[in-house]
Design an enzyme around this catalytic site. Structure first.
Site, PDB file in Angstrom:
ATOM      1  N   SER A  52      97.615 -12.473 -49.149  1.00  0.00           N
ATOM      2  CA  SER A  52      98.123 -12.502 -47.773  1.00  0.00           C
ATOM      3  C   SER A  52      97.875 -13.865 -47.134  1.00  0.00           C
ATOM      4  CB  SER A  52      97.407 -11.446 -46.930  1.00  0.00           C
ATOM      5  OG  SER A  52      97.853 -10.169 -47.268  1.00  0.00           O
ATOM      6  N   HIS A  97     103.582 -12.227 -46.977  1.00  0.00           N
ATOM      7  CA  HIS A  97     103.958 -12.233 -48.392  1.00  0.00           C
ATOM      8  C   HIS A  97     105.454 -12.523 -48.484  1.00  0.00           C
ATOM      9  CE1 HIS A  97     100.271 -10.525 -50.248  1.00  0.00           C
ATOM     10  NE2 HIS A  97     100.101 -10.082 -49.020  1.00  0.00           N
ATOM     11  N   HIS A 116     101.762  -3.962 -52.982  1.00  0.00           N
ATOM     12  CA  HIS A 116     100.576  -3.135 -52.742  1.00  0.00           C
ATOM     13  C   HIS A 116     100.954  -1.657 -52.821  1.00  0.00           C
ATOM     14  CE1 HIS A 116     100.201  -6.897 -50.395  1.00  0.00           C
ATOM     15  NE2 HIS A 116      98.913  -6.851 -50.693  1.00  0.00           N
ATOM     16  N   TYR A 122     100.122   0.706 -50.919  1.00  0.00           N
ATOM     17  CA  TYR A 122     100.432   1.312 -49.606  1.00  0.00           C
ATOM     18  C   TYR A 122     101.872   1.034 -49.164  1.00  0.00           C
ATOM     19  CZ  TYR A 122      99.461  -3.381 -47.786  1.00  0.00           C
ATOM     20  OH  TYR A 122      99.489  -4.728 -47.572  1.00  0.00           O
ATOM     21  N   GLU A 123     102.557   0.086 -49.837  1.00  0.00           N
ATOM     22  CA  GLU A 123     103.970  -0.154 -49.513  1.00  0.00           C
ATOM     23  C   GLU A 123     104.846   0.967 -50.078  1.00  0.00           C
ATOM     24  OE1 GLU A 123     105.260  -4.468 -49.986  1.00  0.00           O
ATOM     25  OE2 GLU A 123     103.277  -4.536 -50.905  1.00  0.00           O
ATOM     26  N   ALA A 129      93.203 -11.944 -49.608  1.00  0.00           N
ATOM     27  CA  ALA A 129      92.426 -11.887 -48.378  1.00  0.00           C
ATOM     28  C   ALA A 129      91.555 -10.637 -48.472  1.00  0.00           C
ATOM     29  CB  ALA A 129      93.359 -11.783 -47.186  1.00  0.00           C
ATOM     30  N   MET A 166      92.924  -4.393 -50.641  1.00  0.00           N
ATOM     31  CA  MET A 166      93.852  -3.337 -51.077  1.00  0.00           C
ATOM     32  C   MET A 166      94.728  -3.826 -52.235  1.00  0.00           C
ATOM     33  SD  MET A 166      95.094  -2.450 -47.209  1.00  0.00           S
ATOM     34  CE  MET A 166      93.902  -2.405 -45.852  1.00  0.00           C
ATOM     35  N   SER A 167      94.182  -4.755 -53.010  1.00  0.00           N
ATOM     36  CA  SER A 167      95.043  -5.310 -54.070  1.00  0.00           C
ATOM     37  C   SER A 167      94.211  -5.673 -55.297  1.00  0.00           C
ATOM     38  CB  SER A 167      95.780  -6.544 -53.540  1.00  0.00           C
ATOM     39  OG  SER A 167      94.886  -7.599 -53.273  1.00  0.00           O
ATOM     40  N   ASN A 218      87.826 -11.542 -42.451  1.00  0.00           N
ATOM     41  CA  ASN A 218      87.229 -10.802 -41.329  1.00  0.00           C
ATOM     42  C   ASN A 218      85.925 -10.171 -41.796  1.00  0.00           C
ATOM     43  OD1 ASN A 218      89.389  -9.169 -42.841  1.00  0.00           O
ATOM     44  ND2 ASN A 218      88.145  -7.569 -41.926  1.00  0.00           N
ATOM     45  N   HIS A 246      95.815  -7.324 -39.064  1.00  0.00           N
ATOM     46  CA  HIS A 246      96.481  -8.091 -40.129  1.00  0.00           C
ATOM     47  C   HIS A 246      96.913  -9.487 -39.648  1.00  0.00           C
ATOM     48  CE1 HIS A 246      98.390  -8.790 -43.948  1.00  0.00           C
ATOM     49  NE2 HIS A 246      99.585  -8.944 -43.394  1.00  0.00           N
TER      50      HIS A 246
END
Ligand SMILES: O=P(O)(O)O[C@H]1O[C@H](CO)[C@@H](O)[C@H]1O
Length: 319
Positions: free
Chosen positions: A63, A94, A116, A118-119, A146, A251-252, A275, A289
């Site tokens: 990201s 992305h 990802h 979640y997509e 990230a 998440m990746s 973060n 995000h």
């Protein structure tokens, strides 16, 4: 067809073929039946028609980290949308391009944008481009991302060399290798039960530490953990991850590294801490995000410097 007729047909199927006829196939098995060795070869042939040169190093940009691909010279850009049966990235930060060319003297392919779960993609679909890049000629995979800092000593902007990972989706039965094991992926016979204990190459890790020291960049080293997303974590979840010894969360990466290990790639992982994760209930700061992308773009220079120097040190593999 009425519901009644449908269920009669299903009952007849089960009576004839046994109870497993009623069992739905795992989504990754379905994906892997689609992205067969032959279909990956077709995609590779399509790409080779446009870019005949073999990439040696594959890089997946996280990201806000797609700027790395802009440093590639003699560039050829292929939008994912032009590649038959290639997914598209749907997340801010992305882009959806494969970028080919030369980075500090070595031939590379960069995924400017990843996929990802979640997509809505299966983990197998998210990771299958790793096989494409390996078949194009890559012997090395660099994954970047990230991530939220779980380790309390981590600061926003820190770069973490990924020593190891915890693949929560896989632990819960969602591994991208579920389904038929095609032994042809990779240069050797790829086993049904691939070891991933040394997925992150130790020699590469020590080379990266030397590069960071040369540039006076402080490099953290730690364990990355992937959750399914798209929610950021609850405070209880972060405290759990910390007890488990996890340093950074995202998440990746883990599904990509799994396929990379399966097809025999040497791998290096870098996570940019965008973060600090929430530990306290009275904290008012939440992960966003937009901030993740902002910090990634702000700190991209250091990460790019590390990767540029690192790839320059990779010995050209002429085999
Ligand atoms: O891992 P990358 O793709 O860098 O992105 C990270 O940032 C997003 C959340 O802000 C999630 O997609 C997480 O995985």
């Amino acid at each position: 067809m009425s519901n009644n007729t449908q269920s009669k047909k299903e009952s007849a199927l089960i009576a004839e073929n046994g109870p497993w006829a009623a069992v739905g196939e795992h989504p990754n098995a379905i994906t892997n039946r689609f992205y067969t060795y032959e279909r990956v070869q077709e995609i590779v042939a399509f790409i080779q028609n446009i870019v005949p040169a073999k990439p040696e190093v594959a890089i997946i940009c996280g990201s806000g980290l797609g700027g790395l691909a802009e440093l590639v010279v003699d560039k050829v850009v292929i939008p994912y949308a032009d590649i038959p049966n290639f997914p598209r990235s749907t997340v801010a930060g992305h882009r959806s391009n494969l970028v080919f060319g030369i980075l500090n003297g070595i031939s590379v392919v960069c995924m400017q944008g990843r996929f990802h779960p979640y997509e809505g993609y299966t983990t197998a679909a998210c990771a299958f481009p790793v096989r494409v890049m390996q078949m194009l000629g890559a012997h090395t995979l660099i994954v970047t991302c990230a991530a939220g800092g779980v380790n309390k000593s981590y600061r926003v902007g820190d770069i973490m060399l990924i020593k190891d990972h915890i693949n929560f989706p896989s632990m819960a039965g969602n591994n991208p290798l579920i389904g038929h094991n095609d032994e042809r992926f990779g240069k050797k016979i790829r086993p049904r039960f691939p070891p991933v204990g040394h997925a992150y190459d130790r020699q590469y890790a020590s080379q990266m530490k030397q590069v960071a020291a040369k540039h006076n960049i402080e490099l953290r080293e730690g364990v990355y953990c992937a959750l399914g997303g798209p929610c950021y974590e609850t405070i209880a979840e972060i405290n759990l991850l910390r007890v488990l010894g996890i340093d950074a969360v995202g998440m990746s990466i883990v599904h990509e590294v799994t396929l990379g290990a399966h097809c025999g790639l040497r791998m290096l992982g870098l996570a940019l801490i965008t973060n600090k994760c929430l530990f306290e209930y009275d904290s008012t700061i939440e992960a966003v995000h937009e901030d993740v992308i902002r910090i990634s773009e702000l700190k991209a220079n250091e990460l790019q410097q590390l990767i540029l120097d690192f790839v320059g040190g990779i010995k050209t593999n002429k085999t």
